[in-house]
Design a protein around this motif. Structure first.
Motif, mmCIF file in Angstrom:
data_model
loop_
_atom_site.group_PDB
_atom_site.id
_atom_site.type_symbol
_atom_site.label_atom_id
_atom_site.label_comp_id
_atom_site.label_asym_id
_atom_site.label_seq_id
_atom_site.Cartn_x
_atom_site.Cartn_y
_atom_site.Cartn_z
ATOM 1 N N MET A 165 -16.588 -37.826 -7.499
ATOM 2 C CA MET A 165 -16.046 -39.407 -7.268
ATOM 3 C C MET A 165 -17.485 -40.083 -7.063
ATOM 4 S SD MET A 165 -14.433 -40.870 -3.839
ATOM 5 C CE MET A 165 -15.761 -40.869 -2.979
ATOM 6 N N SER A 170 -14.475 -32.760 -5.410
ATOM 7 C CA SER A 170 -13.959 -33.996 -5.864
ATOM 8 C C SER A 170 -14.686 -34.811 -5.247
ATOM 9 C CB SER A 170 -12.610 -34.095 -5.595
ATOM 10 O OG SER A 170 -12.203 -34.331 -4.399
ATOM 11 N N VAL A 171 -15.109 -34.919 -4.026
ATOM 12 C CA VAL A 171 -15.621 -35.972 -3.246
ATOM 13 C C VAL A 171 -17.110 -35.867 -4.126
ATOM 14 C CG1 VAL A 171 -17.081 -36.596 -1.319
ATOM 15 C CG2 VAL A 171 -14.895 -35.665 -1.289
ATOM 16 N N LEU A 172 -17.931 -34.973 -4.491
ATOM 17 C CA LEU A 172 -18.959 -35.204 -4.909
ATOM 18 C C LEU A 172 -18.830 -35.916 -6.584
ATOM 19 C CD1 LEU A 172 -20.678 -31.747 -4.236
ATOM 20 C CD2 LEU A 172 -21.386 -33.889 -3.312
ATOM 21 N N ALA A 203 -14.744 -32.860 3.889
ATOM 22 C CA ALA A 203 -14.268 -33.586 2.796
ATOM 23 C C ALA A 203 -13.604 -34.749 2.978
ATOM 24 C CB ALA A 203 -13.947 -32.706 1.641
ATOM 25 N N GLU A 212 -21.225 -31.119 1.732
ATOM 26 C CA GLU A 212 -21.731 -31.430 0.608
ATOM 27 C C GLU A 212 -23.021 -30.762 0.252
ATOM 28 O OE1 GLU A 212 -22.371 -35.529 -0.112
ATOM 29 O OE2 GLU A 212 -19.953 -36.024 0.080
ATOM 30 N N GLN A 253 -19.922 -34.331 6.521
ATOM 31 C CA GLN A 253 -19.509 -34.452 5.153
ATOM 32 C C GLN A 253 -20.884 -34.075 4.315
ATOM 33 O OE1 GLN A 253 -17.908 -38.136 3.736
ATOM 34 N NE2 GLN A 253 -18.337 -37.620 1.840
ATOM 35 N N ARG A 275 -13.939 -38.593 2.412
ATOM 36 C CA ARG A 275 -14.397 -39.087 1.064
ATOM 37 C C ARG A 275 -15.141 -40.243 1.144
ATOM 38 N NH1 ARG A 275 -11.246 -36.331 -2.376
ATOM 39 N NH2 ARG A 275 -11.725 -37.820 -3.892
#
Lengths: 194, 251
Positions: free
Chosen positions: A70, A66-68, B51, B66, B62, B54
């Motif tokens: 977003m 969801s971060v990616l 995560a 990712e 992060q 955000r």
């Protein structure tokens, strides 16, 4: 120095492998399936691996996903906003160009109108002026003619009287008025002054 | 030599023992399983803490989470195709479970659970069972045409089919032994060279100077083993991806 070190290293490795071979003969703990821990380890592996899979697929990975998402959404949104702003700016530039063009056209037509009306006014003014001057010229010419006619008439009379007087002084006789007048008229006519 | 060989206990490091005290012992919870638990907690913690911020511009943790996510996701999509997204959580779990097992095993006083053939074979069997189930659920009985390539002469069927079946069944064996053997070899070499350091330094000043040799070898070996830890985790998961590709597309 280096070959010596390499040789020493090779020797160590060889001794190590021979030692390991002896150990293997004694049996590797990994192959000791009589040990209940070897099998229980696999049962716990199954439990831990399955729990890890469930937690990752249902809880942890969707968060990162969801971060990616977003970020991707935000970048797409920013790009859309930038595109919209560019379209607006383009429209504004087009409006500006159109307005400038219209203002140019209006100014040109107004200048042309002003020039035309000024020309007309000037033409009218010069027409009236020349008409007035013509009238004045005509009037003056008329006055000149009158004056000239009058002067001509007076000249004949003065010449006749003078001629009669001259005849009287020279001859002592009175001249015939009609004869004098005729002679003066003839002379005047000969000189083009009658 | 015989006395030396007894002094070198290169395989004792692989022996299993109960962990977590009496409770662990009562359910046969080994130190190997404890390392699995630590790996799982580290993986989950890395993703959760990574995560959490955000942030649009990621920080270090992060970025790590990712990169972990997108590299495994990319591997799944590249190798398996569009359907690979369904298997992404499984491949992710597999890769990081094996990687953390390899890496944590390099720490002193820890235990390498990927150095146990029972563990790696269980993982390989899980992979092959999953691959077979996927293939059967997608293609049904048509899946068995996988063992006889289209266009091959019918006369060769008695030869080709057994070869193909054996090669299919040998997948879990090669998959598990590759990982197991790599890990065992590396850790045995660590133990052997370390024993040499101890034994040589006990043999006087000259021995102590000579012990620099095995120490340097161990330092170099550590770098090599870090590479192997990543490489073997990658090989394990990419082979799983390739098998899944075969299952989804049948060649």
């Amino acid at each position: 120095m280096r070959p010596v070190a390499a040789l020493a290293g090779l020797g160590t490795v060889l001794i190590g492998f021979s030692a390991m071979a002896e150990e293997v003969e004694k049996g590797m703990p990994q192959l000791d399936f009589k040990n209940p821990l070897t099998i229980s380890q696999v049962v716990w592996l199954a439990i831990i691996f399955f729990a890890l899979y469930l937690l990752l697929s249902k809880w942890a990975l969707p968060q990162v996903g969801s971060v990616l998402e977003m970020r991707a959404g935000r970048i797409a949104g920013d790009l859309d906003a930038a595109r919209a702003a560019k379209a607006k700016a383009d429209a504004a530039v087009a409006d500006l160009t159109e307005a400038t063009r219209a203002a140019h056209a209006t100014a040109q037509s107004e200048i042309a109108g002003a020039v035309a009306s000024a020309k007309q006014a000037a033409a009218e003014q010069s027409a009236t002026l020349s008409a007035r001057l013509d009238a004045q010229l005509e009037a003056a010419e008329g006055r000149i003619n009158v004056a000239r006619t009058a002067a001509m008439g007076a000249l004949r009379q003065v010449a006749s009287v003078t001629a009669a007087e001259v005849v009287v002084r020279l001859t002592g006789a009175t001249a015939d008025a009609a004869q004098v007048d005729q002679a003066v008229g003839g002379v005047l006519a000969a000189r083009g002054l009658a | 030599m015989a006395a030396e060989a007894h002094a070198i206990d290169a395989l004792g490091q692989f022996a299993l023992s109960p962990a977590l005290g009496a409770i662990g012992a009562s359910v046969n919870f080994t130190q190997s399983n404890l390392m699995m638990l630590i790996s799982a907690v580290l993986i989950l913690g890395m993703l959760y803490l990574g995560a959490k911020p955000r942030a649009v511009v990621p920080g270090r943790l992060q970025a790590l989470a990712e990169i972990a996510y997108s590299s495994i996701h990319g591997m799944c999509v590249d190798q398996i195709g569009h359907e690979g997204k369904r298997f992404f959580p499984f491949i992710f779990t597999l890769f990081f479970f094996v990687l953390l097992g390899n890496l944590l095993g390099l720490l002193p006083f820890s235990f390498t659970y990927t150095s146990h053939i029972a563990v790696t074979f269980a993982l390989a069997v899980l992979v092959i069972v999953l691959v077979t189930i996927v293939a059967l659920s997608i293609h049904g009985l048509h899946f068995f045409s996988y063992f006889f390539p289209a266009g091959a002469p019918k006369l060769l069927a008695p030869l080709i089919i057994p070869v193909e079946v054996i090669s299919y069944l040998s997948r879990p064996v090669s998959l598990s032994i590759r990982l197991f053997a790599n890990m065992v070899a590396g850790h045995v070499m660590f133990a052997v060279f370390s024993s040499f350091i101890v034994m040589m330094s006990a043999a006087g000043v000259l021995g102590t100077i000579g012990a620099v040799g095995p120490l340097a070898l161990n330092v170099a070996l550590m770098g090599f083993e870090l590479l192997v830890a990543f490489l073997q985790a990658y090989v394990f998961s990419i082979l799983t991806c390739i098998y899944l590709h075969d299952a989804v597309h049948l060649h």
